[in-house]
Write a protein that holds these residues in place. Structure first.
Motif, PDB file in Angstrom:
ATOM      1  N   ARG A  54      -9.090   0.986   7.874  1.00 23.76           N
ATOM      2  CA  ARG A  54     -10.077   1.076   6.831  1.00 23.76           C
ATOM      3  C   ARG A  54      -9.205   0.012   5.761  1.00 23.76           C
ATOM      4  O   ARG A  54     -10.024  -0.308   4.956  1.00 23.76           O
ATOM      5  CB  ARG A  54     -10.200   2.498   6.186  1.00 23.76           C
ATOM      6  CG  ARG A  54     -11.100   3.243   6.821  1.00 23.76           C
ATOM      7  CD  ARG A  54     -11.384   4.541   6.325  1.00 23.76           C
ATOM      8  NE  ARG A  54     -10.079   5.601   5.919  1.00 23.76           N
ATOM      9  CZ  ARG A  54      -9.942   6.400   6.851  1.00 23.76           C
ATOM     10  NH1 ARG A  54     -10.657   6.612   7.995  1.00 23.76           N
ATOM     11  NH2 ARG A  54      -8.822   7.289   6.623  1.00 23.76           N
ATOM     12  N   GLU A  55      -7.910   0.280   5.845  1.00 24.47           N
ATOM     13  CA  GLU A  55      -7.128  -0.771   4.793  1.00 24.47           C
ATOM     14  C   GLU A  55      -7.436  -2.331   5.176  1.00 24.47           C
ATOM     15  O   GLU A  55      -7.726  -3.049   4.183  1.00 24.47           O
ATOM     16  CB  GLU A  55      -5.698  -0.286   5.132  1.00 24.47           C
ATOM     17  CG  GLU A  55      -4.723  -1.301   4.035  1.00 24.47           C
ATOM     18  CD  GLU A  55      -4.816  -1.030   2.544  1.00 24.47           C
ATOM     19  OE1 GLU A  55      -4.509  -1.935   1.851  1.00 24.47           O
ATOM     20  OE2 GLU A  55      -5.133   0.063   2.300  1.00 24.47           O
ATOM     21  N   SER A 108       0.986  -1.072  -0.038  1.00 21.41           N
ATOM     22  CA  SER A 108      -0.026  -0.040   0.062  1.00 21.41           C
ATOM     23  C   SER A 108       0.778   1.356  -0.012  1.00 21.41           C
ATOM     24  O   SER A 108       2.178   1.097   0.357  1.00 21.41           O
ATOM     25  CB  SER A 108      -0.826   0.015   1.114  1.00 21.41           C
ATOM     26  OG  SER A 108      -0.053   0.270   2.420  1.00 21.41           O
ATOM     27  N   ILE A 150       0.561   4.904   5.111  1.00 25.39           N
ATOM     28  CA  ILE A 150      -0.603   5.048   6.096  1.00 25.39           C
ATOM     29  C   ILE A 150      -0.151   5.588   7.274  1.00 25.39           C
ATOM     30  O   ILE A 150       0.578   5.382   8.040  1.00 25.39           O
ATOM     31  CB  ILE A 150      -1.292   3.520   6.348  1.00 25.39           C
ATOM     32  CG1 ILE A 150      -1.633   2.953   5.125  1.00 25.39           C
ATOM     33  CG2 ILE A 150      -2.443   3.818   7.293  1.00 25.39           C
ATOM     34  CD1 ILE A 150      -2.333   1.675   5.226  1.00 25.39           C
ATOM     35  N   GLY A 174      -9.234  -4.901   2.796  1.00 23.13           N
ATOM     36  CA  GLY A 174      -8.384  -5.902   2.474  1.00 23.13           C
ATOM     37  C   GLY A 174      -9.032  -7.324   2.744  1.00 23.13           C
ATOM     38  O   GLY A 174      -9.127  -8.276   2.001  1.00 23.13           O
TER      39      GLY A 174
END
Length: 669
Positions: A664-665, A653, A656, A669
């Motif tokens: 949120r990731e 990614s 972050i 995922g």
């Protein structure tokens, strides 16, 4: 055995050459320091002058410690099973042809006098020597057949273009469910072993969803119920922590009392992970107590972990651990005794040779309900009583401790301590693991090669597959608990040795011994789990993790070749290859690797977000001031505030910079 009247010799050219020159068969005895029946046979036969004279007259006698020479033990255990069509064990007693060390007869424990349906050892000695002298041609034909069987032991690998699928995962799940003991937990009947790879597989499987979208609740139940029954039973040391080798009964009540490092490392990790997955206080307590037992009783002053605690003390198995109930009453007092007796079963008939071995017979919640007393009050009474009993027990004659430091077993405990440290938020456990790793690096890593064994200031014997694989795996976990470039670099060096000296270049996977090891009658490539996890399975897992973390495709490719080498074995006997099947799972569902760079501040929320049970996730907190990083990690730059990078397989990614964005990731995922 140094004081036995038997003329024991170590395995080596001197003894082997003498056997060839004199055309005398070899009596090979394999045992280990904490083995109860090894002690029995030594006392009955090897200390007996008449038996020793017979051994010395008829044989060249070789004594092997199976923990120092697992290569020899592995070969001759398999040979025993082929010859006798029965499982082996210890002591292992094999009779070898002197020309090439191929076994032609064998067994395990033989009594001095006929009993247990077994002939007397002296009679065995005479008859085997006579048979060798009169039937040389038959022995030669049998030995040739045995060597042919050895040559066929490794299955053919999966073709390079064949897809590896999740078929073995589903088959392993079904097989474990079929073997599961729904009444007492665990798998199969007595004697009952912990079977840590099976429990770990089911705990991981509990996160996977079935077709209706629900988590696999039955898998979670099988894993946690088995671990719970072990932790509440006599297999677990209710006063001092740590697990014994196995239970002689199906209920986990009475153990074989030896405590092995190679059992406690994986079980420590499992208890910590089960606590993380379920929040069940029992698992957290048992993990903490087991780690504290290891720190207190198994770690040498210079850092390495000792191998075993014996089953025997004062010549009796279990004597150190069992109690007379009146002794317990005197120590704890009448009020506490009423609780201790109900809780640990002292109000029931004696369960071990007229005395009591503690196991949880009645939960405190039931005792509290029946007595009308608050459970917190009872817990304080019980804790105080346990402390008094532990103090008194500590003044008894202790079981023997085998103070060998074995590299592979240290790797298993480094992993367990690192996981416990991270999950229980206990830095002392990570420091303990780091000390053990530093000891191995300093004492057992010589000129780019790893050694297997350290005792009394001397390191020797080139390390085996398990030593390399277990240590790499442990170092990867240690780097997650307490990041160190040295640990990571050491893991890479070990992985390179594994590929250079152990890999089967033709069909994939890793041999148990290096390419420059002493040539024996067979060079095994073990794929299945036995007393310890599969070296090939741990190697595949560790290489996959190292490969994805560092972007090193040579490690990922070697792991895939290992899985192809074990494909047919996994398909045919999935539950016997649990460690390899879990590596297959990580190959089919590439890992999520999270790197958090920070100067060490403002990490509380980040650690909380990453504290969930996620077996396919690696998390590394790398301080911002660490500069000597491999390129794949150095590219993940630190900022003024914590910054995370989430990689799935080979895709990462963008940076972050907040915990909310990280969550949120995960959701995406």
């Amino acid at each position: 055995h140094a004081d036995n009247p038997v003329h024991w010799q170590p395995w080596g050219e001197q003894a082997l050459g003498r056997a060839r020159d004199e055309d005398r068969p070899i009596l090979l005895s394999i045992g280990y320091a904490a083995c109860h029946w090894c002690h029995v046979m030594a006392h009955e036969s090897f200390e007996d002058a008449e038996t020793a004279a017979l051994m010395n007259e008829l044989y060249v006698n070789i004594k092997v410690d199976r923990e120092e020479r697992p290569d020899l033990d592995r070969i001759y255990q398999v040979a025993h099973q082929i010859i006798t069509q029965r499982p082996g064990g210890w002591p292992l007693t094999m009779f070898l042809a002197p020309q090439d060390q191929t076994p032609f007869f064998g067994g395990t424990y033989f009594p001095l006098q006929p009993r247990h349906g077994l002939p007397a050892f002296g009679e065995i000695l005479r008859r085997v020597a006579q048979y060798y002298g009169e039937h040389g041609a038959e022995i030669s034909r049998q030995n040739e057949s045995l060597r042919c069987v050895f040559d066929r032991l490794s299955p053919a690998p999966a073709p390079a273009d064949a897809a590896l699928t999740d078929e073995p995962l589903a088959a392993s799940r079904a097989a474990l469910e079929e073997q599961f003991d729904a009444r007492y937990g665990g798998f199969g009947g007595a004697p009952k072993f912990p079977h840590a790879p099976g429990i770990e597989f089911l705990l991981r499987a509990s996160l996977d969803h079935s077709r209706d979208g629900a988590p696999d609740g039955p898998a979670l139940h099988m894993a946690t119920f088995s671990l719970q029954r072990m932790a509440l039973g006599g297999l677990y040391d209710q006063l001092g922590g740590g697990f014994c080798r196995y239970s002689v009964d199906a209920q986990w009540s009475i153990p074989h009392f030896e405590k092995m490092l190679y059992d406690n490392g994986p079980l420590l990790a499992l208890c910590a992970q089960a606590w993380q997955a379920t929040g069940e206080p029992l698992f957290g307590r048992v993990a903490r107590e087991t780690a504290e037992w290891c720190l207190r009783e198994m770690q040498a002053p210079d850092g390495g972990y000792y191998a075993t605690l014996d089953a025997d003390s004062e010549g009796e198995e279990g004597r150190f651990y069992v109690w007379d109930k009146e002794e317990v009453r005197r120590i704890v007092g009448d009020d506490a005794y009423a609780i201790v007796a109900r809780h640990y079963g002292l109000d029931q008939p004696p369960n071990f040779e007229g005395r009591w071995h503690f196991r949880v017979a009645q939960p405190l919640s039931v005792i509290a309900h029946e007595s009308g007393r608050p459970i917190d009050e009872l817990r304080k009474l019980l804790d105080a009583a346990r402390a008094k009993l532990f103090e008194v027990r500590s003044k008894r004659v202790w079981p023997g401790r085998d103070e060998k430091i074995l590299t592979g077993w240290n790797g298993l405990m480094i992993r367990g301590m690192a996981i416990a440290s991270r999950v229980l938020n206990e830095p002392a456990f990570a420091r303990s693991a780091a000390r053990a790793a530093a000891f191995i690096r300093h004492e057992l890593w010589r000129d780019g090669r790893l050694l297997a064994n350290y005792k009394d200031g001397r390191a020797h014997l080139l390390a085996y597959l398990d030593d390399h694989a277990f240590l790499i795996d442990g170092l990867i976990e240690l780097a997650q608990a307490e990041f160190s470039s040295d640990s990571l670099n050491f893991a890479v060096e070990l992985a390179d040795v594994l590929l250079a000296h152990f890999e089967d270049a033709e069909t994939g996977g890793f041999f148990f011994t290096a390419d420059d090891h002493e040539q024996l009658i067979h060079r095994p490539k073990p794929l299945g789990d036995d007393a310890a996890p599969s070296g090939n399975g741990i190697a595949a897992r560790a290489l996959l993790r190292l490969g994805y973390l560092l972007g090193e495709t040579r490690f990922i490719d070697a792991a895939e070749r290992t899985l192809r080498a074990g494909w047919e074995a996994m398909r045919q006997h999935p539950s016997a290859h649990g460690t390899l099947v879990m590596a297959l799972d990580e190959y089919l569902h590439p890992l999520e690797t999270i790197i958090v760079r920070s100067d060490g501040s403002m990490l509380e929320g980040w650690r909380d977000a990453l504290a969930t049970y996620a077996p396919r996730r690696l998390v590394f907190f790398i301080p911002a001031d660490v500069l000597d990083l491999p390129l794949a990690l150095a590219e993940k730059a630190a900022g003024n505030d914590p910054v995370a990078y989430v990689c799935r397989g080979t895709t990462c990614s963008a940076p972050i910079t907040s915990v909310d964005a990280l969550n949120r990731e995960f959701a995406a995922g």
